[in-house]
Design a protein around this motif. Structure first.
Motif, PDB file in Angstrom:
ATOM      1  N   ARG A  76      32.996  51.355  34.674  1.00  0.00           N
ATOM      2  CA  ARG A  76      34.221  51.672  33.927  1.00  0.00           C
ATOM      3  C   ARG A  76      35.187  52.339  34.875  1.00  0.00           C
ATOM      4  NH1 ARG A  76      29.563  50.426  30.968  1.00  0.00           N
ATOM      5  NH2 ARG A  76      29.978  50.364  28.733  1.00  0.00           N
ATOM      6  N   PRO A  77      36.485  52.258  34.667  1.00  0.00           N
ATOM      7  CA  PRO A  77      37.144  51.503  33.612  1.00  0.00           C
ATOM      8  C   PRO A  77      37.133  49.998  33.890  1.00  0.00           C
ATOM      9  CG  PRO A  77      38.791  52.457  35.062  1.00  0.00           C
ATOM     10  CD  PRO A  77      37.457  52.948  35.550  1.00  0.00           C
ATOM     11  N   VAL A  78      37.207  49.240  32.833  1.00  0.00           N
ATOM     12  CA  VAL A  78      37.324  47.789  32.940  1.00  0.00           C
ATOM     13  C   VAL A  78      38.775  47.463  33.298  1.00  0.00           C
ATOM     14  CG1 VAL A  78      37.311  45.676  31.538  1.00  0.00           C
ATOM     15  CG2 VAL A  78      35.452  47.343  31.307  1.00  0.00           C
ATOM     16  N   ARG A  79      38.946  46.590  34.263  1.00  0.00           N
ATOM     17  CA  ARG A  79      40.322  46.197  34.608  1.00  0.00           C
ATOM     18  C   ARG A  79      40.802  45.152  33.601  1.00  0.00           C
ATOM     19  NH1 ARG A  79      43.573  46.426  39.229  1.00  0.00           N
ATOM     20  NH2 ARG A  79      44.994  44.678  39.496  1.00  0.00           N
ATOM     21  N   ARG A  80      41.960  45.424  33.028  1.00  0.00           N
ATOM     22  CA  ARG A  80      42.548  44.457  32.086  1.00  0.00           C
ATOM     23  C   ARG A  80      43.814  43.906  32.710  1.00  0.00           C
ATOM     24  NH1 ARG A  80      44.041  47.099  27.419  1.00  0.00           N
ATOM     25  NH2 ARG A  80      43.345  45.554  25.926  1.00  0.00           N
ATOM     26  N   GLN A  81      43.857  42.594  32.840  1.00  0.00           N
ATOM     27  CA  GLN A  81      44.972  41.980  33.572  1.00  0.00           C
ATOM     28  C   GLN A  81      46.318  42.268  32.925  1.00  0.00           C
ATOM     29  OE1 GLN A  81      43.691  37.859  34.143  1.00  0.00           O
ATOM     30  NE2 GLN A  81      42.905  38.435  36.149  1.00  0.00           N
ATOM     31  N   SER A  82      46.327  42.404  31.592  1.00  0.00           N
ATOM     32  CA  SER A  82      47.601  42.642  30.904  1.00  0.00           C
ATOM     33  C   SER A  82      48.237  43.965  31.339  1.00  0.00           C
ATOM     34  CB  SER A  82      47.377  42.643  29.392  1.00  0.00           C
ATOM     35  OG  SER A  82      46.401  43.617  29.058  1.00  0.00           O
ATOM     36  N   GLU A  83      47.437  44.828  31.983  1.00  0.00           N
ATOM     37  CA  GLU A  83      47.982  46.125  32.417  1.00  0.00           C
ATOM     38  C   GLU A  83      48.496  46.096  33.857  1.00  0.00           C
ATOM     39  OE1 GLU A  83      44.613  48.643  31.624  1.00  0.00           O
ATOM     40  OE2 GLU A  83      44.936  48.532  29.445  1.00  0.00           O
ATOM     41  N   ALA A 220      40.772  40.421  45.246  1.00  0.00           N
ATOM     42  CA  ALA A 220      41.060  41.153  46.490  1.00  0.00           C
ATOM     43  C   ALA A 220      41.218  42.646  46.202  1.00  0.00           C
ATOM     44  CB  ALA A 220      42.324  40.599  47.135  1.00  0.00           C
ATOM     45  N   GLU A 221      41.977  42.958  45.165  1.00  0.00           N
ATOM     46  CA  GLU A 221      42.257  44.362  44.828  1.00  0.00           C
ATOM     47  C   GLU A 221      40.968  45.117  44.504  1.00  0.00           C
ATOM     48  OE1 GLU A 221      45.068  45.831  45.037  1.00  0.00           O
ATOM     49  OE2 GLU A 221      44.840  47.670  43.850  1.00  0.00           O
ATOM     50  N   GLN A 222      40.044  44.433  43.848  1.00  0.00           N
ATOM     51  CA  GLN A 222      38.796  45.086  43.443  1.00  0.00           C
ATOM     52  C   GLN A 222      37.706  44.967  44.511  1.00  0.00           C
ATOM     53  OE1 GLN A 222      38.520  43.204  39.308  1.00  0.00           O
ATOM     54  NE2 GLN A 222      38.212  45.363  38.879  1.00  0.00           N
ATOM     55  N   GLY A 223      38.039  44.376  45.648  1.00  0.00           N
ATOM     56  CA  GLY A 223      37.066  44.276  46.746  1.00  0.00           C
ATOM     57  C   GLY A 223      35.884  43.374  46.415  1.00  0.00           C
ATOM     58  N   VAL A 224      36.134  42.362  45.576  1.00  0.00           N
ATOM     59  CA  VAL A 224      35.046  41.455  45.185  1.00  0.00           C
ATOM     60  C   VAL A 224      34.588  40.651  46.410  1.00  0.00           C
ATOM     61  CG1 VAL A 224      34.499  39.416  43.778  1.00  0.00           C
ATOM     62  CG2 VAL A 224      35.785  41.332  42.779  1.00  0.00           C
ATOM     63  N   THR A 225      33.295  40.704  46.682  1.00  0.00           N
ATOM     64  CA  THR A 225      32.752  39.964  47.830  1.00  0.00           C
ATOM     65  C   THR A 225      32.130  38.651  47.398  1.00  0.00           C
ATOM     66  OG1 THR A 225      30.619  41.088  47.596  1.00  0.00           O
ATOM     67  CG2 THR A 225      32.228  42.084  49.117  1.00  0.00           C
ATOM     68  N   ASP A 226      31.710  38.599  46.123  1.00  0.00           N
ATOM     69  CA  ASP A 226      30.975  37.435  45.626  1.00  0.00           C
ATOM     70  C   ASP A 226      31.527  37.004  44.272  1.00  0.00           C
ATOM     71  OD1 ASP A 226      28.941  39.145  47.316  1.00  0.00           O
ATOM     72  OD2 ASP A 226      28.129  37.100  47.248  1.00  0.00           O
ATOM     73  N   GLN A 244      45.103  32.601  48.517  1.00  0.00           N
ATOM     74  CA  GLN A 244      44.597  33.682  49.375  1.00  0.00           C
ATOM     75  C   GLN A 244      45.202  33.556  50.771  1.00  0.00           C
ATOM     76  OE1 GLN A 244      40.474  32.755  48.815  1.00  0.00           O
ATOM     77  NE2 GLN A 244      40.251  34.090  47.037  1.00  0.00           N
ATOM     78  N   SER A 245      45.269  32.346  51.254  1.00  0.00           N
ATOM     79  CA  SER A 245      45.795  32.135  52.599  1.00  0.00           C
ATOM     80  C   SER A 245      47.295  32.474  52.641  1.00  0.00           C
ATOM     81  CB  SER A 245      45.536  30.680  52.995  1.00  0.00           C
ATOM     82  OG  SER A 245      45.786  30.513  54.350  1.00  0.00           O
ATOM     83  N   LEU A 246      48.041  32.042  51.634  1.00  0.00           N
ATOM     84  CA  LEU A 246      49.485  32.332  51.594  1.00  0.00           C
ATOM     85  C   LEU A 246      49.755  33.830  51.497  1.00  0.00           C
ATOM     86  CD1 LEU A 246      50.722  29.618  49.055  1.00  0.00           C
ATOM     87  CD2 LEU A 246      51.459  29.802  51.447  1.00  0.00           C
ATOM     88  N   LEU A 247      48.923  34.527  50.713  1.00  0.00           N
ATOM     89  CA  LEU A 247      49.172  35.949  50.439  1.00  0.00           C
ATOM     90  C   LEU A 247      48.403  36.880  51.381  1.00  0.00           C
ATOM     91  CD1 LEU A 247      49.062  35.702  46.534  1.00  0.00           C
ATOM     92  CD2 LEU A 247      51.101  36.213  47.917  1.00  0.00           C
ATOM     93  N   GLY A 248      47.656  36.295  52.313  1.00  0.00           N
ATOM     94  CA  GLY A 248      46.915  37.124  53.282  1.00  0.00           C
ATOM     95  C   GLY A 248      45.774  37.908  52.644  1.00  0.00           C
ATOM     96  N   LEU A 249      45.097  37.288  51.685  1.00  0.00           N
ATOM     97  CA  LEU A 249      43.993  37.966  50.993  1.00  0.00           C
ATOM     98  C   LEU A 249      42.653  37.468  51.536  1.00  0.00           C
ATOM     99  CD1 LEU A 249      45.337  37.486  47.340  1.00  0.00           C
ATOM    100  CD2 LEU A 249      45.617  39.502  48.806  1.00  0.00           C
ATOM    101  N   PRO A 250      41.630  38.329  51.497  1.00  0.00           N
ATOM    102  CA  PRO A 250      40.320  37.879  51.988  1.00  0.00           C
ATOM    103  C   PRO A 250      39.679  36.884  51.006  1.00  0.00           C
ATOM    104  CG  PRO A 250      40.168  40.089  51.066  1.00  0.00           C
ATOM    105  CD  PRO A 250      41.619  39.711  51.036  1.00  0.00           C
ATOM    106  N   ALA A 251      38.802  36.048  51.523  1.00  0.00           N
ATOM    107  CA  ALA A 251      38.103  35.077  50.666  1.00  0.00           C
ATOM    108  C   ALA A 251      36.696  35.568  50.376  1.00  0.00           C
ATOM    109  CB  ALA A 251      38.037  33.723  51.358  1.00  0.00           C
ATOM    110  N   PRO A 252      36.336  35.702  49.105  1.00  0.00           N
ATOM    111  CA  PRO A 252      34.940  36.036  48.794  1.00  0.00           C
ATOM    112  C   PRO A 252      34.033  34.829  49.065  1.00  0.00           C
ATOM    113  CG  PRO A 252      36.360  36.109  46.809  1.00  0.00           C
ATOM    114  CD  PRO A 252      37.155  35.501  47.911  1.00  0.00           C
ATOM    115  N   VAL A 253      32.727  35.052  48.978  1.00  0.00           N
ATOM    116  CA  VAL A 253      31.784  33.929  48.985  1.00  0.00           C
ATOM    117  C   VAL A 253      31.711  33.428  47.544  1.00  0.00           C
ATOM    118  CG1 VAL A 253      29.340  33.297  49.249  1.00  0.00           C
ATOM    119  CG2 VAL A 253      30.441  34.838  50.913  1.00  0.00           C
ATOM    120  N   TYR A 254      31.743  32.124  47.356  1.00  0.00           N
ATOM    121  CA  TYR A 254      31.708  31.550  46.002  1.00  0.00           C
ATOM    122  C   TYR A 254      30.334  30.972  45.691  1.00  0.00           C
ATOM    123  CZ  TYR A 254      36.733  32.166  45.790  1.00  0.00           C
ATOM    124  OH  TYR A 254      37.987  32.723  45.766  1.00  0.00           O
TER     125      TYR A 254
END
Ligand code: GLU
Length: 302
Positions: A76-83, A220-226, A244-254
């Protein structure tokens, strides 16, 4: 120096509260939760309530209830996209400044009518991996001032990604690391082909950021790796890698997992009450019973 926390693997379950969770969601949630536990990592829950027309508080409440009943625990807290609309809005402004967005004015019905005329005359219209016709590209070069005047006058529109321009701004070979498998067994290093989706919508007046935009920014914001999710989103990953490439964000493993078949062999849907987690609970099935059902379909749970 990196803090020990930043080295932890971060998993997330990211449902949209627009219906009740079904067995396929239970599979995603359990896999993410159990993998996080197995790796000593973190398990996040994110409400993808970016579409105000479809998201409902009662579905959000049902998600919490069902996941808790399954025995899962999340941070917690849960991230809510609407916020976080302003956060997504900034990224969209950056994309606009890069010149890769344009306003499209054709309605779905207008596109459909064009496709019908074209196909009735024996032509074939290109379709995306979900089978939907690609959006025509002629508005990419529309006079921008005139388009903005139309928007100011209240004309229906959506901001779309100019796929060719976007593609030209990122490395030609775009890949991701797939630890699960795609519908055709694709695994390992997978080549992303976002162009198969055409000029996707990234923003509409009623839903200011699309799923594609919000998901890559939040991961990216939440540091998700997977990212562990259903195979129905396998091809969408190509769009995510492009953003991700356009915005310079890291790529998690999918890791894309197989889909739980519905009772009639069709895809499970949120509107099908019978295969909902709550329905199983009401029938007296236990959380262990849900795990056993999933294992019975051949899914390996940890
Ligand atoms: N919100 C999406 C859904 O419910 C899932 C997004 C994701 O896992 O990337 O289908």
């Amino acid at each position: 120096m990196q803090s020990p926390l930043s080295k932890k693997r971060v998993f997330r379950f990211a449902p949209s509260p627009n219906g009740l969770l079904h067995l396929g969601h239970a599979l995603s949630a359990i896999l993410n939760h159990d993998l996080a536990a197995a790796f000593g990592g973190r398990f996040l829950l994110r409400m993808e309530d970016i579409d105000p027309a479809r998201s409902r508080p009662e579905f959000e409440a049902a998600i919490y209830r069902d996941l808790a009943w399954l025995g899962l625990d999340w941070e917690r807290p849960v991230r809510r996209q609407s916020e976080h609309l302003a956060f997504y809005g900034e990224a969209l402004e950056r994309l606009k400044a890069m010149g890769v967005l344009y306003p499209g004015f054709l309605s779905r019905g207008e596109v459909k009518a064009r496709v019908q005329v074209h196909e009735a005359a024996g032509g074939t219209w290109p379709r995306d991996p979900d089978g939907a016709p690609l959006y025509p590209t002629e508005e990419r070069t529309f006079d921008r001032d005139r388009a903005l005047a139309w928007i100011a006058a209240g004309r229906q529109h959506a901001w779309r990604l100019d796929m060719d321009k976007a593609r030209a701004l990122v490395p030609q070979v775009l890949e991701w690391s797939e630890a699960g498998a795609g519908p055709q067994g694709e695994t390992g290093i997978v080549t992303a082909r976002p162009e198969r989706w055409g000029d996707v919508i990234l923003s509409r007046p009623d839903a200011p950021a699309s799923y594609h935009v919000a998901v890559v920014l939040d991961d990216a914001e939440q540091g998700v790796t997977d990212v562990v999710r259903g195979q129905d989103l396998f091809h969408a990953t190509a769009v995510h890698r492009l953003l991700q490439s356009l915005l310079g964000l890291p790529a998690p493993v999918y890791t894309h997992h197989g889909l739980v078949p519905g009772p009639d062999g069709r895809k499970l849907s949120k509107s099908n009450q019978d295969t909902g987690i709550a329905a199983y609970r009401q029938k007296g099935v236990s959380p262990a019973g849900i795990r056993a059902l999933l294992a019975g379909y051949g899914f390996v749970l940890h």
